[in-house]
Scaffold this active site. Structure first.
Site, PDB file in Angstrom:
ATOM      1  N   ASN A 269      -0.817   1.804   5.708  1.00  0.00           N
ATOM      2  CA  ASN A 269      -0.012   0.785   5.127  1.00  0.00           C
ATOM      3  C   ASN A 269       0.729  -0.029   6.000  1.00  0.00           C
ATOM      4  O   ASN A 269       1.242   0.281   7.025  1.00  0.00           O
ATOM      5  CB  ASN A 269       1.117   1.637   4.261  1.00  0.00           C
ATOM      6  CG  ASN A 269       2.338   0.637   3.837  1.00  0.00           C
ATOM      7  OD1 ASN A 269       1.925  -0.578   3.377  1.00  0.00           O
ATOM      8  ND2 ASN A 269       3.436   0.944   3.751  1.00  0.00           N
ATOM      9  N   GLY A 270       0.344  -1.507   6.013  1.00  0.00           N
ATOM     10  CA  GLY A 270       0.634  -2.464   6.891  1.00  0.00           C
ATOM     11  C   GLY A 270      -0.326  -3.216   7.288  1.00  0.00           C
ATOM     12  O   GLY A 270      -1.272  -3.327   6.929  1.00  0.00           O
TER      13      GLY A 270
ATOM     14  N   GLU B 209       4.587 -15.863 -12.287  1.00  0.00           N
ATOM     15  CA  GLU B 209       3.929 -14.231 -11.824  1.00  0.00           C
ATOM     16  C   GLU B 209       3.406 -13.414 -12.933  1.00  0.00           C
ATOM     17  O   GLU B 209       2.368 -12.775 -12.546  1.00  0.00           O
ATOM     18  CB  GLU B 209       5.125 -13.638 -11.035  1.00  0.00           C
ATOM     19  CG  GLU B 209       6.086 -12.893 -11.710  1.00  0.00           C
ATOM     20  CD  GLU B 209       7.094 -12.301 -10.999  1.00  0.00           C
ATOM     21  OE1 GLU B 209       6.800 -11.677  -9.914  1.00  0.00           O
ATOM     22  OE2 GLU B 209       8.415 -12.298 -11.179  1.00  0.00           O
TER      23      GLU B 209
ATOM     24  N   LYS C 204       5.123  -4.319  -5.808  1.00  0.00           N
ATOM     25  CA  LYS C 204       6.449  -4.254  -6.208  1.00  0.00           C
ATOM     26  C   LYS C 204       7.154  -4.139  -4.711  1.00  0.00           C
ATOM     27  O   LYS C 204       8.372  -4.419  -4.777  1.00  0.00           O
ATOM     28  CB  LYS C 204       6.864  -3.081  -7.040  1.00  0.00           C
ATOM     29  CG  LYS C 204       8.195  -2.877  -7.358  1.00  0.00           C
ATOM     30  CD  LYS C 204       8.402  -3.248  -8.753  1.00  0.00           C
ATOM     31  CE  LYS C 204       9.748  -3.491  -9.199  1.00  0.00           C
ATOM     32  NZ  LYS C 204       9.937  -4.858  -9.506  1.00  0.00           N
TER      33      LYS C 204
ATOM     34  N   GLU D  82      14.376 -18.800 -10.813  1.00  0.00           N
ATOM     35  CA  GLU D  82      14.096 -17.682 -11.603  1.00  0.00           C
ATOM     36  C   GLU D  82      13.198 -17.537 -12.711  1.00  0.00           C
ATOM     37  O   GLU D  82      12.325 -16.675 -12.942  1.00  0.00           O
ATOM     38  CB  GLU D  82      15.276 -16.640 -11.642  1.00  0.00           C
ATOM     39  CG  GLU D  82      15.119 -15.275 -12.333  1.00  0.00           C
ATOM     40  CD  GLU D  82      14.116 -14.247 -11.525  1.00  0.00           C
ATOM     41  OE1 GLU D  82      13.861 -14.572 -10.304  1.00  0.00           O
ATOM     42  OE2 GLU D  82      13.892 -13.221 -12.075  1.00  0.00           O
TER      43      GLU D  82
ATOM     44  N   CYS E 232       0.988  -1.356   0.169  1.00  0.00           N
ATOM     45  CA  CYS E 232       0.088  -0.157  -0.052  1.00  0.00           C
ATOM     46  C   CYS E 232       0.711   1.198  -0.062  1.00  0.00           C
ATOM     47  O   CYS E 232       1.880   1.229   0.327  1.00  0.00           O
ATOM     48  CB  CYS E 232      -0.922   0.176   1.198  1.00  0.00           C
ATOM     49  SG  CYS E 232      -2.006  -1.181   1.675  1.00  0.00           S
TER      50      CYS E 232
ATOM     51  N   LYS F 119       9.414 -16.058 -12.903  1.00  0.00           N
ATOM     52  CA  LYS F 119       9.129 -15.193 -13.526  1.00  0.00           C
ATOM     53  C   LYS F 119       7.693 -15.385 -14.607  1.00  0.00           C
ATOM     54  O   LYS F 119       6.879 -14.701 -14.755  1.00  0.00           O
ATOM     55  CB  LYS F 119      10.262 -14.875 -14.704  1.00  0.00           C
ATOM     56  CG  LYS F 119      10.547 -13.523 -15.208  1.00  0.00           C
ATOM     57  CD  LYS F 119      11.402 -12.688 -14.172  1.00  0.00           C
ATOM     58  CE  LYS F 119      10.790 -12.396 -12.975  1.00  0.00           C
ATOM     59  NZ  LYS F 119      11.719 -11.898 -11.636  1.00  0.00           N
TER      60      LYS F 119
ATOM     61  N   HIS G 201      14.464 -37.466  -8.643  1.00  0.00           N
ATOM     62  CA  HIS G 201      14.083 -37.929  -7.015  1.00  0.00           C
ATOM     63  C   HIS G 201      12.564 -37.268  -7.016  1.00  0.00           C
ATOM     64  O   HIS G 201      12.036 -37.014  -5.907  1.00  0.00           O
ATOM     65  CB  HIS G 201      14.824 -37.216  -6.113  1.00  0.00           C
ATOM     66  CG  HIS G 201      16.422 -37.506  -6.050  1.00  0.00           C
ATOM     67  ND1 HIS G 201      16.651 -38.851  -5.629  1.00  0.00           N
ATOM     68  CD2 HIS G 201      17.466 -36.811  -6.761  1.00  0.00           C
ATOM     69  CE1 HIS G 201      18.056 -39.043  -5.992  1.00  0.00           C
ATOM     70  NE2 HIS G 201      18.234 -37.876  -6.682  1.00  0.00           N
TER      71      HIS G 201
ATOM     72  N   TRP H  40      -3.004  -2.498  -1.497  1.00  0.00           N
ATOM     73  CA  TRP H  40      -2.783  -4.108  -1.757  1.00  0.00           C
ATOM     74  C   TRP H  40      -3.429  -4.899  -0.664  1.00  0.00           C
ATOM     75  O   TRP H  40      -2.870  -4.681   0.673  1.00  0.00           O
ATOM     76  CB  TRP H  40      -1.078  -4.330  -1.822  1.00  0.00           C
ATOM     77  CG  TRP H  40      -0.775  -5.801  -2.056  1.00  0.00           C
ATOM     78  CD1 TRP H  40      -0.716  -6.136  -3.399  1.00  0.00           C
ATOM     79  CD2 TRP H  40      -0.715  -6.779  -1.150  1.00  0.00           C
ATOM     80  NE1 TRP H  40      -0.349  -7.566  -3.265  1.00  0.00           N
ATOM     81  CE2 TRP H  40      -0.323  -7.944  -1.741  1.00  0.00           C
ATOM     82  CE3 TRP H  40      -0.378  -6.968   0.273  1.00  0.00           C
ATOM     83  CZ2 TRP H  40      -0.072  -9.186  -1.372  1.00  0.00           C
ATOM     84  CZ3 TRP H  40      -0.150  -8.143   0.907  1.00  0.00           C
ATOM     85  CH2 TRP H  40       0.041  -9.296  -0.167  1.00  0.00           C
TER      86      TRP H  40
ATOM     87  N   ARG I 267       3.373  -0.070  -5.192  1.00  0.00           N
ATOM     88  CA  ARG I 267       3.126  -0.670  -3.817  1.00  0.00           C
ATOM     89  C   ARG I 267       2.085  -1.454  -3.764  1.00  0.00           C
ATOM     90  O   ARG I 267       1.507  -2.033  -2.758  1.00  0.00           O
ATOM     91  CB  ARG I 267       3.263   0.091  -2.627  1.00  0.00           C
ATOM     92  CG  ARG I 267       4.255   1.271  -2.851  1.00  0.00           C
ATOM     93  CD  ARG I 267       4.527   2.318  -1.609  1.00  0.00           C
ATOM     94  NE  ARG I 267       4.634   1.808  -0.377  1.00  0.00           N
ATOM     95  CZ  ARG I 267       5.693   1.418   0.131  1.00  0.00           C
ATOM     96  NH1 ARG I 267       6.845   1.764  -0.393  1.00  0.00           N
ATOM     97  NH2 ARG I 267       5.927   0.902   1.480  1.00  0.00           N
TER      98      ARG I 267
END
Ligand code: F6R
Length: 608
Positions: free
Chosen positions: A98-99, A487, A603, A480, A2, A484, A503, A74, A27
């Site tokens: 925010n939080g 997401e 982000k 990675e 946020c 990518k 395995h 968010w 955010r």
């Protein structure tokens, strides 16, 4: 996460608040809202979804007023609809937050029993109710906020506005960042200096436990008990950057193509290309006497750290303890002041990474921060800052910040190896020379592979799952690649160490499962090819990302082979990042997802 912003201004604020929210949208972008106070009336506009929904609303129903607060959300508690969007209003009190308020449920029960009626599912609403409750009990605005701060636990940055005092905003910080901006005859409050950059560059960062009473003329900073505290003013380096995609369709694409340029800036900070030696900057931590290195980070930054571990251990013979920050912070691992610690973060605000840093600080370790935002909390709390110099990264999926983190970590690993005497001057020069070639090679690779990307993306867009495999530094790169892809395209993907295939994951292989194998012709190549053979034998469809030597050495049938130039192993992770990023990007574009702002993500992750 946020983003919050507030202005006590001398001209109307609604439009400027939205402008600041645009800089904070990284955010969170689930919903947004603005509230102003004007002629004894407090009013607000809120809208679910992206900021343009709020802008549209404000076009139809503008808000007057010289004082206002705003929020981009968010969602943590409650679905992202208009009702749950901030600012929250209770009896002449407006709050943006925010939080997370951890004890919101007990407080909500207590306030409900005392007659409060809640209208949202958010944790934030308890803050507005508490302030209103203390005001009703006869406290002043400031006393009511301080009393509220004494009741709430968790992580929060708050801004509170009052109908009865249109010239004041009170802000508070316990965890997520909050900065005061000083204007001429007006004052600002925001989650970061970038949000405030069009208005002012004169900034004070609040510390945890600070409360700021802001009027048009000044800001008074007190602690949660009301005692004055003094915090330095500084000139922020955050520029009012133009949020511009250039000729690109998305920020992510622009940021992928910017990599050759930004990585050369990043490297230029750590190595001297005229002598091919590492520069003094890379020696900011005493690697020579360190008995070990602890590394922690989240997501893509963690995967950069994992590649760094291979380098520090192999080249500098420095043992590395690494974990994702959400585990690191709670593992209570024994650490000693003779070890050094590195924290890697694009935003420099990630809550878990910051908590891990503080854990290491308590254990007496020297702290280095590999950060992109050099004014961030993680940077400010470190002993040595290693900037990644990638420039603002707007796309939520990290690309250029990742390769710049790798460039910095490679330089630090060479500096550590030099300091520990595990490489000689000739080795150092050879390694730095390879780093120096990287921007040119990356540029070439971006041009080279582009034509293959679209047809590959079309194929991948039809798949439900994708497996990525690699060995050595290509193993974190496989993770990675999977991160990518999932997401931004929402296709399920997993990254595995190629040797782990038999395995468990081999059970997934069939003719519907693409397996992306990352295999430069390095010392693991033959082994990775054996794993590819196991995939081919079970009908798996292989996308082989290799170099010229690797392509010549394997004759296995593949769905596609992406051939990169032969490069030295120290730069291979950065060069091989490019096809991985482009595969994810083009697949997402083909599928029509929101590439720059994928669903449910933000982000900057300032909550646990
Ligand atoms: C993935 C991504 C995230 C971040 C993670 C850490 O593309 O961007 O996984 O890497 O949230 O963020 P920072 O680097 O800001 O600490």
């Amino acid at each position: 996460m946020c983003g919050i912003v507030g202005i006590v201004g001398k001209s109307p604020v609604a439009e400027r608040l939205v402008d600041a929210l645009k800089r904070l949208e990284y955010r969170g972008y689930d919903s947004a809202g603005v509230a102003t106070v004007h002629d004894g009336v407090m009013d607000r506009r809120r809208a679910p979804g992206k900021l343009f929904n709020l802008e549209k609303k404000l076009d139809g129903e503008p808000l007057a007023g010289l004082t206002g607060i705003a929020h981009t959300r968010w969602a943590t508690h409650g679905v992202p609809n208009e009702t749950n969007a901030h600012p929250h209003f209770v009896d002449g009190v407006a709050v943006v937050h925010n939080g997370i308020i951890e004890n919101f449920s007990e407080l909500r029960d207590e306030l409900t029993a005392a007659g409060a009626v809640f209208s949202t599912q958010t944790d934030t609403e308890v803050v507005a109710h508490l302030v209103a409750h203390y005001l009703k009990a006869g406290m002043s605005n400031r006393e009511a906020v301080l009393a509220t701060l004494g009741r709430v636990t968790g992580a929060f940055a708050l801004a509170v506005m009052f109908r009865n005092d249109p010239g004041t905003i009170i802000g508070a910080r316990s965890g997520p960042p909050l900065a005061i901006g000083y204007g001429r005859g007006e004052m600002f409050l925001g989650s970061d200096a970038i949000a405030l950059s069009p208005f002012t560059s004169e900034i004070t960062y609040l510390a945890d436990g600070d409360c700021a009473v802001i009027t048009a003329e000044d800001a008074e900073i007190i602690d949660f008990s009301g005692k004055p505290v003094s915090r330095a003013r500084q000139i922020s380096q955050a520029t009012a950057y133009v949020v511009d995609k250039g000729n690109h369709k998305h920020f992510m694409e622009k940021e992928i193509y910017e990599q050759p340029e930004v990585i050369s800036h990043a490297l230029g900070h750590y190595v001297d290309f005229s002598t091919n030696r590492v520069s003094k900057v890379a020696e900011g931590i005493d690697f020579a006497s360190a008995t070990g290195l602890a590394i922690s980070a989240c997501g893509t930054a963690y995967l950069a750290g994992l590649i760094g571990k291979y380098w520090f251990e192999r080249y500098a013979r420095l043992p590395v303890e690494i974990d994702v920050a959400s585990e690191f912070r709670y593992r209570e691992m024994p650490l000693s002041p003779s070890q050094a610690a590195l924290f890697i973060s694009q935003s420099g605000e990630t809550a878990d990474t910051l908590a891990s840093l503080r854990y290491c600080r308590e254990q007496g370790l020297k702290i280095g921060a590999v950060v992109n935002v050099t004014e961030s909390t993680i940077a400010r709390e470190a002993d040595a800052i290693f900037p990644t110099l990638a420039g603002p990264e707007i796309g939520v999926a990290s690309t250029k910040a990742f390769t710049c983190q790798l460039g910095v970590l490679a330089s630090l690993a060479i500096a550590a190896a030099k300091a520990r005497g595990t490489i000689d001057a000739a080795d150092e020069q050879a390694m730095v020379k390879h780093l120096a070639e990287m921007p040119r090679i990356m540029s070439r690779v971006l041009n080279l592979i582009q034509p293959q990307m679209e047809s590959l993306a079309r194929e991948l867009s039809r798949c439900r799952d994708v497996l990525y495999l690699g060995r050595g530094t290509s193993y974190p790169l496989a993770m990675e690649g999977a991160l990518k892809l999932k997401e931004i395209s929402y296709i399920h993907a997993e990254g595995y160490a190629a040797g782990e295939l038999k395995h468990g994951p081999i059970a997934l292989i069939d003719e519907n499962m693409p397996v992306i194998v990352i295999a430069p012709h390095d010392r693991f190549f033959e082994k990775t090819v054996s794993n590819m053979q196991e995939v081919a034998a079970r009908g798996g469809r292989i996308i082989f990302i290799t170099d010229e030597k690797g392509a010549a050495a394997s004759n296995l049938p593949t769905m596609a082979t992406i051939v990169l130039p032969n490069v030295n192993e120290i730069i291979a992770p950065m060069v091989f990042s490019l096809p991985i990023q482009l595969i994810a990007y083009h697949t997402a574009v083909f599928m029509g997802t929101d590439v720059d702002q994928p669903r449910n993500l933000a982000k900057s992750v300032t909550v646990e």
